[in-house]
Design an enzyme around this catalytic site. Structure first.
Site, PDB file in Angstrom:
ATOM      1  N   LYS A   1     -34.392   0.128  13.685  1.00  6.54           N
ATOM      2  CA  LYS A   1     -35.241  -0.167  12.523  1.00  6.54           C
ATOM      3  C   LYS A   1     -34.945   0.780  11.337  1.00  6.54           C
ATOM      4  CE  LYS A   1     -39.004  -2.167  15.253  1.00  6.54           C
ATOM      5  NZ  LYS A   1     -40.465  -2.158  15.485  1.00  6.54           N
TER       6      LYS A   1
ATOM      7  N   TYR B   1     -40.861 -12.148  12.927  1.00 11.17           N
ATOM      8  CA  TYR B   1     -42.106 -11.638  13.525  1.00 11.17           C
ATOM      9  C   TYR B   1     -43.256 -12.646  13.409  1.00 11.17           C
ATOM     10  CZ  TYR B   1     -40.396  -6.888  14.445  1.00 11.17           C
ATOM     11  OH  TYR B   1     -39.735  -5.783  14.957  1.00 11.17           O
TER      12      TYR B   1
ATOM     13  N   GLU C   1     -34.427 -14.683  20.108  1.00 14.99           N
ATOM     14  CA  GLU C   1     -34.162 -13.605  19.139  1.00 14.99           C
ATOM     15  C   GLU C   1     -32.660 -13.402  18.932  1.00 14.99           C
ATOM     16  OE1 GLU C   1     -36.391 -10.184  20.463  1.00 14.99           O
ATOM     17  OE2 GLU C   1     -38.307 -11.106  19.922  1.00 14.99           O
TER      18      GLU C   1
ATOM     19  N   HIS D   1     -36.687  -2.088  18.248  1.00 12.15           N
ATOM     20  CA  HIS D   1     -37.342  -3.282  18.793  1.00 12.15           C
ATOM     21  C   HIS D   1     -36.490  -3.777  19.945  1.00 12.15           C
ATOM     22  CE1 HIS D   1     -39.061  -7.318  19.154  1.00 12.15           C
ATOM     23  NE2 HIS D   1     -37.807  -7.727  19.241  1.00 12.15           N
TER      24      HIS D   1
ATOM     25  N   ASN E   1     -41.376   2.704  14.590  1.00 16.65           N
ATOM     26  CA  ASN E   1     -41.100   3.115  15.975  1.00 16.65           C
ATOM     27  C   ASN E   1     -39.629   2.957  16.385  1.00 16.65           C
ATOM     28  OD1 ASN E   1     -41.149   0.357  16.134  1.00 16.65           O
ATOM     29  ND2 ASN E   1     -42.562   0.225  17.857  1.00 16.65           N
TER      30      ASN E   1
HETATM   31  P1  CMP Z   1     -41.893  -4.270  17.902  1.00 19.01           P
HETATM   32  O1  CMP Z   1     -41.503  -4.028  19.309  1.00 19.01           O
HETATM   33  O2  CMP Z   1     -40.833  -4.462  16.900  1.00 19.01           O
HETATM   34  O3  CMP Z   1     -42.877  -5.534  17.856  1.00 19.01           O
HETATM   35  C1  CMP Z   1     -43.855  -5.702  16.853  1.00 19.01           C
HETATM   36  C2  CMP Z   1     -44.034  -4.491  16.010  1.00 19.01           C
HETATM   37  O4  CMP Z   1     -45.252  -4.414  15.316  1.00 19.01           O
HETATM   38  C3  CMP Z   1     -44.046  -3.256  16.902  1.00 19.01           C
HETATM   39  O5  CMP Z   1     -42.777  -3.017  17.427  1.00 19.01           O
HETATM   40  C4  CMP Z   1     -44.566  -2.201  15.951  1.00 19.01           C
HETATM   41  O6  CMP Z   1     -43.544  -1.647  15.158  1.00 19.01           O
HETATM   42  C5  CMP Z   1     -45.489  -3.036  15.075  1.00 19.01           C
HETATM   43  N1  CMP Z   1     -46.863  -2.710  15.398  1.00 19.01           N
HETATM   44  C6  CMP Z   1     -47.508  -2.953  16.534  1.00 19.01           C
HETATM   45  N2  CMP Z   1     -48.777  -2.499  16.469  1.00 19.01           N
HETATM   46  C7  CMP Z   1     -48.918  -1.978  15.251  1.00 19.01           C
HETATM   47  C8  CMP Z   1     -49.991  -1.351  14.583  1.00 19.01           C
HETATM   48  N3  CMP Z   1     -51.167  -1.180  15.186  1.00 19.01           N
HETATM   49  N4  CMP Z   1     -49.788  -0.928  13.335  1.00 19.01           N
HETATM   50  C9  CMP Z   1     -48.584  -1.118  12.720  1.00 19.01           C
HETATM   51  N5  CMP Z   1     -47.512  -1.699  13.312  1.00 19.01           N
HETATM   52  C10 CMP Z   1     -47.692  -2.111  14.566  1.00 19.01           C
END
Ligand code: CMP
Length: 140
Positions: free
Chosen positions: A11, A51, A128, A117, A114
């Site tokens: 990311k 998403y 995906e 993904h 984070n």
């Molecule tokens: P990902 O595995 O990419 O799938 C969905 C994404 O939404 C997740 O990782 C996080 O980066 C994001 N996400 C999930 N929960 C939250 C949250 N509470 N606040 C902001 N982003 C979130």
């Protein structure tokens, strides 16, 4: 164990901090092979489509804005049990809950930023992977 393919994304927080090599090393050390990879910059439309499943979540707009805030690296990882193996290597979505030694524990900034993904099921992995790659771009 079955050989699987899963979709992985490094990311914007990872590309910004020049962590793509360090993260790829984690995958390769744990037996996942990077069989396709490209660095791209998503449009808002593409990020929203990818998403779409989270469209009703309160964090959706924030998620889309973040995913278009810089380049990402999309990749196909291949190996034994690749979907579950990759999720173990990544650690929990929220880095404060991730196990020691996982990518998110070591590199993630927050639950939103984070670092990585990974597909959450084999069915979603297929969808995906098709979203980003044609079959000819995947070289196993
Ligand atoms: P990902 O595995 O990419 O799938 C969905 C994404 O939404 C997740 O990782 C996080 O980066 C994001 N996400 C999930 N929960 C939250 C949250 N509470 N606040 C902001 N982003 C979130």
């Amino acid at each position: 164990m079955a050989i699987e393919r899963t979709l992985s994304i490094l990311k914007p927080d990872a590309t910004r901090r020049n962590l793509t090599g360090a993260i790829n090393q984690r995958f390769e050390e744990k037996g996942l092979r990077i069989v396709a990879q490209k660095r791209i910059h998503l449009s808002r439309r593409e990020a929203g489509l990818f998403y779409e499943v989270h469209k009703e979540r309160p964090f959706f707009d924030e998620l889309v804005e973040y995913m278009v805030s810089g380049p990402i690296v999309v990749q196909v990882l291949e190996g034994d049990n690749a979907v579950a193996n990759n999720r173990e290597i990544m650690g929990a979505t929220d880095p404060s809950k991730a196990d020691a030694g996982t990518i998110r524990k070591d590199f993630a900034v927050s639950i939103g930023e984070n670092s990585v993904h990974g597909s959450d099921s084999l069915e979603n992995a297929k969808r995906e992977i098709d979203f980003f790659f044609s079959e000819s771009e995947i070289v196993g």
